[in-house]
Write a protein that holds these residues in place. Structure first.
Motif, short mmCIF file in Angstrom:
data_model
loop_
_atom_site.label_atom_id
_atom_site.label_comp_id
_atom_site.label_asym_id
_atom_site.label_seq_id
_atom_site.Cartn_x
_atom_site.Cartn_y
_atom_site.Cartn_z
N LEU A 144 51.52 30.17 28.72
CA LEU A 144 50.37 30.54 30.02
C LEU A 144 50.58 32.25 30.13
O LEU A 144 51.61 32.46 30.38
N PRO A 145 49.76 32.88 30.51
CA PRO A 145 50.07 34.50 30.83
C PRO A 145 50.58 34.39 32.12
O PRO A 145 50.29 33.46 33.01
N ASP A 146 51.87 35.17 32.18
CA ASP A 146 52.32 35.41 33.77
C ASP A 146 51.27 36.07 34.64
O ASP A 146 50.84 37.28 34.21
N ILE A 147 50.83 35.62 35.67
CA ILE A 147 49.79 36.14 36.40
C ILE A 147 50.46 36.63 37.60
O ILE A 147 49.76 36.73 38.71
N SER A 148 51.85 36.61 37.65
CA SER A 148 52.20 36.98 39.20
C SER A 148 52.11 38.26 39.56
O SER A 148 52.45 38.67 40.83
N ASP A 149 51.79 39.02 38.79
CA ASP A 149 51.53 40.55 38.98
C ASP A 149 50.18 40.86 39.33
O ASP A 149 49.89 41.96 39.66
N LEU A 150 49.26 39.75 39.24
CA LEU A 150 47.72 40.20 39.51
C LEU A 150 47.65 40.15 41.03
O LEU A 150 48.34 39.80 41.74
N ALA A 151 46.35 41.07 41.48
CA ALA A 151 46.27 41.32 42.97
C ALA A 151 45.81 40.14 43.47
O ALA A 151 45.00 39.43 42.82
N THR A 152 46.09 39.79 44.87
CA THR A 152 45.35 38.82 45.60
C THR A 152 43.95 39.36 46.06
O THR A 152 43.57 40.54 45.85
N LYS A 153 43.24 38.47 46.55
CA LYS A 153 41.84 38.82 47.24
C LYS A 153 42.21 39.93 48.18
O LYS A 153 41.39 40.53 48.54
N SER A 154 43.12 39.28 49.12
CA SER A 154 43.23 40.20 50.40
C SER A 154 43.83 41.85 49.74
O SER A 154 43.42 42.61 50.49
N GLU A 155 44.65 41.88 48.77
CA GLU A 155 44.87 43.15 48.22
C GLU A 155 43.92 43.70 47.76
O GLU A 155 43.63 44.91 47.99
N LEU A 156 43.21 43.19 46.85
CA LEU A 156 41.71 43.74 46.58
C LEU A 156 41.00 44.10 47.59
O LEU A 156 40.39 45.40 47.68
N ALA A 157 40.77 43.52 48.67
CA ALA A 157 40.04 43.65 49.76
C ALA A 157 40.63 44.96 50.51
O ALA A 157 39.72 45.83 50.83
N ALA A 158 41.78 45.19 50.70
CA ALA A 158 42.61 46.29 51.15
C ALA A 158 42.42 47.48 50.29
O ALA A 158 42.06 48.58 50.86
N THR A 159 42.36 47.36 49.28
CA THR A 159 42.27 48.42 48.11
C THR A 159 40.71 48.81 48.18
O THR A 159 40.48 50.23 48.07
N ARG A 160 39.53 48.04 48.25
CA ARG A 160 38.53 48.19 48.38
C ARG A 160 38.22 49.09 49.79
O ARG A 160 37.41 49.86 49.92
N ALA A 161 38.84 48.67 51.01
CA ALA A 161 38.81 49.42 52.15
C ALA A 161 39.17 50.74 51.92
O ALA A 161 38.56 51.63 52.41
N ASP A 162 40.44 50.86 51.27
CA ASP A 162 41.08 52.21 51.34
C ASP A 162 40.03 53.29 50.16
O ASP A 162 40.05 54.36 50.61
N LEU A 163 39.41 52.65 49.27
CA LEU A 163 38.53 53.27 48.42
C LEU A 163 37.42 53.80 49.13
O LEU A 163 36.84 54.74 49.00
N GLN A 164 36.74 52.88 50.11
CA GLN A 164 35.85 53.32 50.99
C GLN A 164 35.91 54.70 51.92
O GLN A 164 35.23 55.38 51.95
N THR A 165 37.36 54.25 52.40
CA THR A 165 37.76 55.49 53.27
C THR A 165 37.80 56.67 52.69
O THR A 165 37.61 57.91 52.97
N THR A 166 38.63 56.73 51.50
CA THR A 166 38.62 58.08 50.62
C THR A 166 37.42 58.34 50.30
O THR A 166 37.38 59.72 50.24
N LYS A 167 36.35 57.64 49.88
CA LYS A 167 35.24 58.02 49.25
C LYS A 167 34.40 58.85 50.62
O LYS A 167 33.96 59.95 50.36
N ALA A 168 34.51 58.26 51.69
CA ALA A 168 34.02 58.97 52.69
C ALA A 168 34.55 60.09 53.12
O ALA A 168 34.08 61.12 53.50
N GLU A 169 35.90 60.30 53.02
CA GLU A 169 36.59 61.51 53.17
C GLU A 169 36.32 62.61 52.11
O GLU A 169 35.89 63.72 52.54
#
Length: 122
Positions: free
Chosen positions: A40-65
């Motif tokens: 099975l592939p090692d998925i321990s390095d994959l982002a969690t939903k909360s990490e993706l949500a935080a990244t999305r929020a950061d991207l939205q802030t960066t986009k606005a700036e």
């Protein structure tokens, strides 16, 4: 990609296949294929939903700036262009004024020459 193995007893599987009448190379090949399918592939390095949500929020802030920065830059460029247009209009106006004086001077010289020629020629 790092693979994680699920517990699989390859020696026991190979032995059972040989006991069932398979040649050793065939049994080993089958066991190797089965072992590869249990990886099975090692998925321990994959982002969690909360990490993706935080990244999305950061991207939205960066986009606005970036959008605000771009609007400011556009406003500065427009102001520079307006200033340049104003300067060009002043320069052009001055050049037209000077050319007008040059034409008037030329006309005056031509009138003087024609008047002199009329008086000199009987």
């Amino acid at each position: 990609m790092v693979m994680t193995a699920i517990g699989f007893d390859t020696l026991s599987a190979s032995k059972r296949l040989r006991e069932a009448g398979m040649d050793q190379p065939v049994a080993e090949a089958i066991v190797e294929l089965v072992q590869q399918t249990t990886m099975l592939p090692d998925i321990s390095d994959l982002a969690t939903k909360s990490e993706l949500a935080a990244t999305r929020a950061d991207l939205q802030t960066t986009k606005a700036e970036l959008k605000a920065d771009l609007k400011n830059e556009i406003a500065l460029v427009r102001a520079d262009m307006a200033l340049m247009e104003s300067r060009l209009r002043v320069d052009l106006s001055e050049k037209i004024r000077l050319q007008g004086w040059a034409i008037l001077g030329g006309v005056a010289v031509l009138m003087t020459i024609s008047t002199a020629l009329i008086k000199l020629i009987p």
